[in-house]
Scaffold this motif. Structure first.
Motif, PDB file in Angstrom:
ATOM      1  N   LEU A 203      -0.796  10.445  -8.288  1.00 54.20           N
ATOM      2  CA  LEU A 203      -1.297  10.151  -6.912  1.00 54.20           C
ATOM      3  C   LEU A 203      -0.239  10.570  -6.294  1.00 54.20           C
ATOM      4  N   ASP A 204       0.925  11.294  -6.555  1.00 53.94           N
ATOM      5  CA  ASP A 204       1.410  11.453  -5.480  1.00 53.94           C
ATOM      6  C   ASP A 204       2.652  12.509  -6.283  1.00 53.94           C
TER       7      ASP A 204
ATOM      8  N   GLU B 197       0.479   3.257  -2.864  1.00 53.54           N
ATOM      9  CA  GLU B 197      -0.233   4.969  -2.960  1.00 53.54           C
ATOM     10  C   GLU B 197       0.450   6.355  -3.625  1.00 53.54           C
TER      11      GLU B 197
ATOM     12  N   ILE C 225       0.744  -0.818   0.149  1.00 48.92           N
ATOM     13  CA  ILE C 225      -0.319  -0.250   0.296  1.00 48.92           C
ATOM     14  C   ILE C 225       1.126   1.906  -0.175  1.00 48.92           C
ATOM     15  N   GLU C 226       1.894   1.607   0.327  1.00 47.52           N
ATOM     16  CA  GLU C 226       3.376   2.742   1.083  1.00 47.52           C
ATOM     17  C   GLU C 226       3.102   2.317  -0.191  1.00 47.52           C
TER      18      GLU C 226
ATOM     19  N   ARG D 110       7.115  10.157  -2.382  1.00 41.96           N
ATOM     20  CA  ARG D 110       6.740   9.643  -2.959  1.00 41.96           C
ATOM     21  C   ARG D 110       8.097   8.321  -3.329  1.00 41.96           C
TER      22      ARG D 110
END
Length: 301
Positions: A283-284, A166, A162-163, A289
């Protein structure tokens, strides 16, 4: 006394060229990262996205229907070619023994040394040249992309993935030390089923077994390994040394005096560059990131 010509006669040019091929199999950097075309100079510039364009709906009721401005910015990331060298001292008696396959004795030492040096530099930052920056695991820690073990490995890997996700990347592999093998054999999903029926179970798994993994710092890393790139500046080259003094690069202590100890040495070198471009994703867009994340040990377990 053995001369350079004597040693060169024992060395097959094709076998020398195969050293890098062997190192590619043993090094996880060389086997898992994306290889770019060979470098044509000491530095290769990569253009990576630093900001993304934004699309808008046009509102005819405001600003007379004018279109909004947007921009896409780029920054430069450089691959800098650094030389990697390995020196293998060889006893002259060994060279004189016609029954000994010299390359069968030397090649495993050469390839293991090259693979370990590259992997330790890239993953741990150990001995890495300044142009390569910090190792992947130190960068993961600095960016806060870590998950601490809870004792439930399936959930821990999911949270580690997940890290990465994201940050806008998809995990395509998991890498850890050899101690991770046993943990995988004992791991089931949350329903008690074998992992081969799950997304996590289908992920590629690799184990770093050349001594370059620090299990005290990270249990595993998960990430998009295509986002890490390397390129070769010059292929493997070799030079035979017959009267040199070989010193410890850290202390300066003399390790071998070739002439005095009836030895020769084979020095193998090649040059490569490495980088993680880490472009802005949808997303980032923050500086934290990163295409990798780590599961780190919990000393309280």
């Amino acid at each position: 006394m053995i001369t350079k010509n004597d040693v060169n006669a024992l060395i097959d040019e094709q076998v020398v060229n195969e050293i890098f091929a062997d190192a590619q199999k043993e090094s996880k950097v060389l086997s898992m990262f994306r290889r770019l075309p060979n470098m044509t100079s000491d530095k290769t510039k990569l253009r990576v996205s630093d900001s993304l364009p934004v699309a808008y709906f046009v509102d005819e009721n405001t600003n007379n229907g004018r279109k909004n401005l947007t921009k896409a910015a780029w920054k430069n990331v450089f691959l800098t070619a650094e030389e990697i060298a390995v020196i293998v001292p060889i006893k002259e008696n060994l060279l004189n023994d016609a029954s000994v396959d010299i390359w069968a004795e030397i090649r495993p030492q050469l390839t293991s040394a090259i693979a370990k040096t590259i992997d330790a530099a890239v993953f741990k930052g150990e001995g890495a040249p300044a142009s390569w920056g910090e190792g992947i695991i130190p960068q993961i820690i600095a960016k806060g992309k870590t998950v601490t073990e809870t004792g439930k490995l399936y959930e821990d890997i999911n949270n580690t993935m997940i890290e990465v996700e994201e940050s806008g990347y998809d995990v395509n592999a998991i890498l850890g030390g050899v101690g991770l093998k046993g943990k995988f054999r004992m791991m089931t999903d949350n329903t008690g089923q074998p992992l081969n029926t799950t997304e996590i179970g289908s992920l590629k798994r690799e184990y770093l077994d050349n001594g370059a993994w620090d299990k005290e710092t990270a249990t595993l890393i998960a990430g998009d390994f295509n986002q890490a790139v390397y390129a070769i500046r010059s292929d493997v080259d070799y030079k035979v040394l017959t009267e040199a003094v070989i010193q410890d690069p850290s202390t300066g202590d003399i390790l071998y005096n070739l002439a005095q100890e009836d030895m020769v040495a084979l020095r193998v070198t090649f040059r490569m560059g490495y980088a993680i471009p880490n472009p802005v994703t949808a997303l980032d867009g923050t500086e934290t990131r990163y295409p990798f994340a780590a599961l780190v040990p919990n000393n309280e377990l």
